[in-house]
Write a protein that holds these residues in place. Structure first.
Motif, PDB file in Angstrom:
ATOM      1  N   HIS A  10      45.918  47.362  27.692  1.00 56.46           N
ATOM      2  CA  HIS A  10      45.278  47.389  29.006  1.00 56.46           C
ATOM      3  C   HIS A  10      43.854  46.857  28.909  1.00 56.46           C
ATOM      4  N   ILE A  13      38.144  49.550  30.816  1.00 53.51           N
ATOM      5  CA  ILE A  13      37.786  50.106  32.122  1.00 53.51           C
ATOM      6  C   ILE A  13      36.497  50.893  31.990  1.00 53.51           C
ATOM      7  N   ALA A  32      32.478  43.030  35.356  1.00 54.35           N
ATOM      8  CA  ALA A  32      33.604  42.206  35.804  1.00 54.35           C
ATOM      9  C   ALA A  32      33.520  40.812  35.202  1.00 54.35           C
ATOM     10  N   ASP A  37      37.287  45.968  34.100  1.00 58.21           N
ATOM     11  CA  ASP A  37      37.530  46.583  35.400  1.00 58.21           C
ATOM     12  C   ASP A  37      36.662  47.831  35.544  1.00 58.21           C
ATOM     13  N   SER A  38      36.423  48.246  36.772  1.00 61.99           N
ATOM     14  CA  SER A  38      35.567  49.407  37.011  1.00 61.99           C
ATOM     15  C   SER A  38      36.150  50.343  38.048  1.00 61.99           C
ATOM     16  N   VAL A  56      33.971  41.968  42.968  1.00 65.58           N
ATOM     17  CA  VAL A  56      34.668  42.076  41.681  1.00 65.58           C
ATOM     18  C   VAL A  56      35.962  41.263  41.718  1.00 65.58           C
ATOM     19  N   ALA A  57      36.659  41.327  42.826  1.00 64.03           N
ATOM     20  CA  ALA A  57      37.908  40.560  42.968  1.00 64.03           C
ATOM     21  C   ALA A  57      37.648  39.065  42.844  1.00 64.03           C
ATOM     22  N   ARG A  61      38.688  40.370  38.610  1.00 65.81           N
ATOM     23  CA  ARG A  61      38.841  41.684  38.001  1.00 65.81           C
ATOM     24  C   ARG A  61      39.125  42.690  39.094  1.00 65.81           C
ATOM     25  N   LYS A  62      39.359  43.927  38.708  1.00 70.24           N
ATOM     26  CA  LYS A  62      39.688  44.978  39.658  1.00 70.24           C
ATOM     27  C   LYS A  62      38.599  46.042  39.670  1.00 70.24           C
ATOM     28  N   ALA A  63      38.377  46.603  40.848  1.00 72.19           N
ATOM     29  CA  ALA A  63      37.462  47.730  40.989  1.00 72.19           C
ATOM     30  C   ALA A  63      38.026  48.698  42.010  1.00 72.19           C
ATOM     31  N   LEU A  90      45.260  51.283  37.882  1.00 73.20           N
ATOM     32  CA  LEU A  90      44.854  50.185  37.010  1.00 73.20           C
ATOM     33  C   LEU A  90      45.748  50.088  35.774  1.00 73.20           C
TER      34      LEU A  90
END
Length: 259
Positions: A10, A13, A32, A37-38, A56-57, A61-63, A90
């Motif tokens: 993964h 994070i 990011a 990811d956060s 972030v997107a 990346r994902k938040a 996530l």
């Protein structure tokens, strides 16, 4: 996956408190950019939090934004459960980095500071950091990292900052204890102490008051006040494997202020 082990399947994070504005926001964005990811917290402004998620997107990346008042320790059990759910979204059970950034400012002379003001600072800046970290320890991977935020005001004595600076000094001592006690889990813990930064913190006083900004610039070796982009990238870099042997340190990021 056993608690505390690192799962390389993964992405890494980070959990960042106070990530919807100022230095926290800048940290989330710079993480990011480094492929991290956060899950970040915001106190009340969901609109700003959503903007951070969108930014972030854009970095691919994902938040995830979660509401939290870090001055209310009674909410930490429920927050930990929401955090578990966010981690599942996530695709993970644990996280790698904790940045204790959320905070409020305070400016008042010692003889004018009220008990209520002091208690509020304690709840947010020390009790909240202590108990939230404690609550989240089962969710942090072994080999992870923690960064606590302090202030240049633990070294640079500015009248009117006694209560705030003293609470942050307590966080600096706590950081060293965390580093010692979490050492067996290979968790490095450091404290970052920003100098005067031009954000909306303290009502935007450094950013919006030309006279104060000038005085800060004159007191700084590099000749200007700091900006969020001086801090977020530094925290992101400190969390990287390149700095794995930095532990139990107070790192002032002030451009050489009052030296």
């Amino acid at each position: 996956m056993p608690a505390g082990s690192t799962d390389n399947a993964h992405p890494r994070i980070a959990v960042v408190t106070g990530g919807s504005r100022g230095l926290g926001r800048n940290t989330v964005i710079n993480l990011a950019r480094r492929g991290i990811d956060s899950i970040f917290t915001y106190r009340s402004n969901r609109t700003e939090a959503d903007r951070v998620v969108a930014e972030v997107a854009e970095a691919r990346r994902k938040a995830v934004a979660l509401q939290l008042d870090t001055g209310d320790a009674t909410s930490f059990d429920a927050f930990a459960e929401r955090l578990r759910q966010a981690l599942a979204e996530l695709g993970a059970e644990h996280f790698d980095y904790l940045v204790n950034n959320a905070g409020t400012s305070h400016h008042n002379a010692i003889d004018q500071t009220t008990e209520e003001e002091l208690d509020t600072l304690y709840r947010i800046h020390f009790k909240g950091v202590f108990l939230l970290t404690q609550k989240l320890l089962p969710l942090i991977n072994d080999g992870g990292r923690i960064v606590n935020l302090s202030t240049g005001l633990t070294r640079i004595i500015v009248p009117g900052s006694a209560a705030y600076g003293s609470m942050k000094a307590a966080v600096e001592v706590l950081t060293r204890y965390m580093a010692k006690e979490l050492g067996p889990r290979r968790i490095a813990v450091n404290v970052v102490a920003p100098g005067a930064i031009a954000t909306d913190f303290s009502g935007g006083m450094v950013r919006d008051n030309p006279d104060l900004n000038r005085r800060v610039s004159e007191a700084t070796a590099l000749g200007r006040a700091g900006v969020p982009d001086d801090i977020g990238p530094m925290i992101a870099a400190l969390l990287s494997d390149d700095n794995r042997w930095v532990n139990a340190q107070r790192i002032e990021v002030s451009g050489g202020m009052s030296i």
